[in-house]
Enzyme design. Structure first.
Site, mmCIF file in Angstrom:
data_model
loop_
_atom_site.group_PDB
_atom_site.id
_atom_site.type_symbol
_atom_site.label_atom_id
_atom_site.label_comp_id
_atom_site.label_asym_id
_atom_site.label_seq_id
_atom_site.Cartn_x
_atom_site.Cartn_y
_atom_site.Cartn_z
ATOM 1 N N HIS A 100 -35.121 -0.515 12.457
ATOM 2 C CA HIS A 100 -35.621 -0.326 11.102
ATOM 3 C C HIS A 100 -36.067 1.123 10.955
ATOM 4 C CE1 HIS A 100 -36.703 -4.877 11.056
ATOM 5 N NE2 HIS A 100 -35.413 -4.639 10.920
ATOM 6 N N ASP A 120 -37.914 -10.397 12.604
ATOM 7 C CA ASP A 120 -36.514 -10.005 12.436
ATOM 8 C C ASP A 120 -35.829 -10.037 13.798
ATOM 9 O OD1 ASP A 120 -34.193 -9.181 11.257
ATOM 10 O OD2 ASP A 120 -34.721 -7.063 11.176
ATOM 11 N N SER A 147 -37.782 -2.554 16.074
ATOM 12 C CA SER A 147 -38.493 -2.142 14.871
ATOM 13 C C SER A 147 -39.609 -1.205 15.307
ATOM 14 C CB SER A 147 -39.023 -3.368 14.123
ATOM 15 O OG SER A 147 -39.632 -2.999 12.897
#
Length: 338
Positions: A39, A131, A12
């Site tokens: 992401h 995540d 991310s």
């Protein structure tokens, strides 16, 4: 003999710097297919594969739905689409978001765990919140290997730290050391050690949800106990899912949230609600003042004007208390993002 030949990588914040370092140093004869989720914004296009192709030895491209999996290639997630593995093929899906993310690291990791079991190596890099933890847990649960970037090196250590807290990680290494570790892991046959914490059926249900199947018809209520919370995306009811010590939630339309992402969503909604309440109170204070002035211009309006003035003063006190609360450093610290 079968060997570990599926590498799934998630990143991310900080991934734009970390991923090229890792992908660029992988050997040409790695003997594995590499899948990458980061992401990204909807306008990211093919930025990642272009960067990988500039410096790497493995050809990289955006994933195409239904294409066969080939060794020594890098498959990159498409913006606003989940990247998944189904059988011997790549899948690209517009399934429900998880923790507001699509593509989701957890979705890729779970699909790899279900499709390839102990042949999977999961790699989790820099990022905030958590995540990837549930997906890495699923990989370990199916006998795969878990590799995490050293939190001391990660630009944003939240995701690596979460994985270390909830998953029995096999390797914690710096980016510079990771290519050699992955090459050695792909060269060795897997030693199956399934933990069996999640049934095949539950894992299948979650994968089918990510592939846009109907969550209710799939039996989403079998995934966990009914939850007190409702989905921030669609306000549907949710079930609570435990992966070892890791808690997450999924609603009946398919949206998924970790406990921390749900808490972060609540923080944002609380702050938004408080500012909206302050705006309403300030408008009411101004309106009461104007009503009082109008009343004093009327015959026998003094009583009404006094009543408006009292209500205005009480509203002003509420305005001051709420503004003090919103600007209190202690409150900002309490609801600050990790």
């Amino acid at each position: 003999m079968p060997h570990r030949n599926i590498i799934v990588i998630g990143a991310s914040l900080g991934g734009v710097e970390a991923l090229p370092q890792l992908i660029g140093a992988l050997p040409r004869d790695l003997g594995a297919a590499v899948f990458v989720v980061m992401h990204m914004t909807a306008d990211a296009g093919d930025y990642l594969p272009r960067q990988f192709n500039k410096i790497g030895r493995l050809p990289a491209a955006l994933a195409e739905d239904g294409e066969p999996i080939r060794m020594n290639r890098v498959y990159c997630a498409v913006a606003d689409r989940h990247l998944m593995i189904e059988g011997e093929h790549v899948r690209v899906s517009h399934g429900p978001k998880e923790s507001h993310a699509r593509p989701s690291i957890d979705v890729l990791f779970r699909s790899a765990a279900f499709a390839k079991g102990d042949r999977v190596i999961g790699v989790l890099l820099t990022g905030v919140l958590d995540d990837g933890t549930a997906g890495l847990w699923a990989i370990k649960d199916r006998g795969g290997i878990a590799v995490v970037q050293s939190p001391d090196e990660a630009a944003y250590p939240g995701m690596p730290l979460s994985a270390l807290q909830h998953v029995r990680v096999d390797h914690v290494v710096k980016i510079a050391e990771m290519p050699a570790v992955l090459a050695s892991l792909t060269a060795a046959p897997p030693v199956t050690s399934m933990e069996g914490g999640m049934t095949d059926e539950k894992l299948r249900i979650e994968n089918r949800i990510a592939l846009e199947d109907n969550a209710i018809e799939l039996g989403i209520r079998e995934l966990g106990a009914p939850s007190f919370f409702t989905c921030p995306e669609c306000h549907g009811s949710m079930v609570a899912i435990k992966n070892g010590t890791f808690l997450r939630f999924r609603c009946h339309t398919g949206h998924g949230f970790t406990a921390r992402s749900l808490s972060e969503e609540g923080r944002q909604q609380i702050e938004k609600t408080l500012w909206a309440a302050l705006a309403q109170l300030e408008e009411r204070e101004v309106l009461l003042g104007e009503m009082g002035q109008s009343a004093r211009g009327l015959e026998a309006g003094a009583e009404a004007a006094d009543r408006y003035a009292m209500e205005r003063d009480e509203t002003h006190r509420l305005v001051k208390r709420l503004r003090d609360l919103l600007t209190d450093p202690a409150l900002r610290e309490t609801v600050s993002r990790d």
